[in-house]
Motif scaffolding. Sequence first.
Motif, short mmCIF file in Angstrom:
data_model
loop_
_atom_site.label_atom_id
_atom_site.label_comp_id
_atom_site.label_asym_id
_atom_site.label_seq_id
_atom_site.Cartn_x
_atom_site.Cartn_y
_atom_site.Cartn_z
N UNK A 91 1.14 -1.22 0.03
CA UNK A 91 0.11 -0.04 -0.29
C UNK A 91 1.10 1.49 0.05
N UNK A 92 1.81 1.12 0.80
CA UNK A 92 2.77 2.48 0.33
C UNK A 92 3.32 2.74 -1.14
N UNK A 93 2.53 2.07 -1.88
CA UNK A 93 2.81 2.68 -3.44
C UNK A 93 2.53 4.00 -4.07
N UNK A 94 1.58 4.24 -3.06
CA UNK A 94 0.32 4.65 -3.53
C UNK A 94 1.44 5.88 -3.48
N UNK A 95 2.54 6.93 -2.98
CA UNK A 95 3.06 8.24 -3.54
C UNK A 95 3.52 7.84 -4.56
N UNK A 96 4.11 6.39 -5.08
CA UNK A 96 4.43 6.54 -6.08
C UNK A 96 3.84 6.88 -7.36
N UNK A 97 2.53 6.24 -7.01
CA UNK A 97 1.50 6.34 -8.13
C UNK A 97 1.55 7.00 -8.76
N UNK A 98 0.83 7.94 -7.47
CA UNK A 98 0.43 9.96 -7.84
C UNK A 98 1.28 9.86 -8.34
N UNK A 99 2.96 10.39 -7.71
CA UNK A 99 3.85 11.00 -9.07
C UNK A 99 3.46 10.94 -10.01
N UNK A 114 -6.27 -1.11 -16.47
CA UNK A 114 -6.29 -2.52 -16.06
C UNK A 114 -5.28 -2.64 -16.03
N UNK A 115 -4.67 -2.94 -17.80
CA UNK A 115 -3.50 -4.47 -17.68
C UNK A 115 -2.40 -3.67 -17.37
N UNK A 116 -1.88 -1.91 -17.40
CA UNK A 116 -0.75 -1.42 -16.76
C UNK A 116 -0.59 -1.32 -15.82
N UNK A 117 -2.08 -1.22 -14.71
CA UNK A 117 -1.54 -1.19 -13.30
C UNK A 117 -1.40 -2.38 -12.52
N UNK A 118 -1.37 -3.48 -13.27
CA UNK A 118 -0.48 -4.79 -13.23
C UNK A 118 0.44 -4.62 -13.56
N UNK A 119 1.20 -4.35 -15.18
CA UNK A 119 2.00 -4.69 -15.57
C UNK A 119 2.96 -4.00 -15.03
N UNK A 120 2.97 -2.21 -14.66
CA UNK A 120 3.89 -1.49 -14.58
C UNK A 120 3.53 -0.80 -12.88
N UNK A 121 2.47 -1.58 -12.77
CA UNK A 121 2.64 -0.92 -10.99
C UNK A 121 2.10 -1.58 -9.98
N UNK A 122 2.39 -3.60 -10.70
CA UNK A 122 2.46 -4.48 -9.94
C UNK A 122 1.18 -4.38 -8.81
#
Length: 195
Positions: free
Chosen positions: A4-12, A93-101
């Motif tokens: 869940x800590x990846x939220x900051x990275x996703x936002x950036x 949805x594919x990018x969420x899996x592939x790029x953002x794990x």
Amino acid sequence: MEKTADIKKIRKAMEKCQDEKRFTHTLGVAYTATALAMRYDADIKKAETAGLLHDCAKCMDNDKRISICKKHHISITEVEKRNPFLLHAKVGSFIAMDKYHIHDTDIINAILNHTTGRPGMSLLEKIIFVADYIEPSRKQAPNLAQIRRLAFVDLDGALLNILQDTLRYLENIGGDTDPMTQKTYDYYKKDKEKS
């Protein structure tokens, strides 16, 4: 849920790849989704993650979306062939899996179904669908004030109103209607009549 800590990275990452208007919308959806998650006792982090990523493929051009679909064997319907911008949910949805794990099925489905909905949506899917329509920067949608109020009282009622308004709008402008939008509307209309 996984990291869940990846939220900051996703936002950036969203801030970098989206124009200012799209990023404002994205933050609005994430914010509204977390508020709805609090209201309906859903997972707040999942709602925020799905809200941040729901339009992650929106800033791509149509050729890139089509190419990703072909490369990764993502089906393209006739309606999507005529309106490739509609592919942003599938590609997202594919990018969420592939790029953002992101491998949480509920988050992936919330991204996948945020434009058309689907019969039998999960609570998170409904939250993202509704949040996308009612977020604070959205200005021109029929019955917006009424749907915003309704969303915090009767989520399914808000969902049904949004689907009805979307179908009406597409009919009025002579636009292509994704059959899934109609199926979703019929499903929730029938469900509402039962209760």
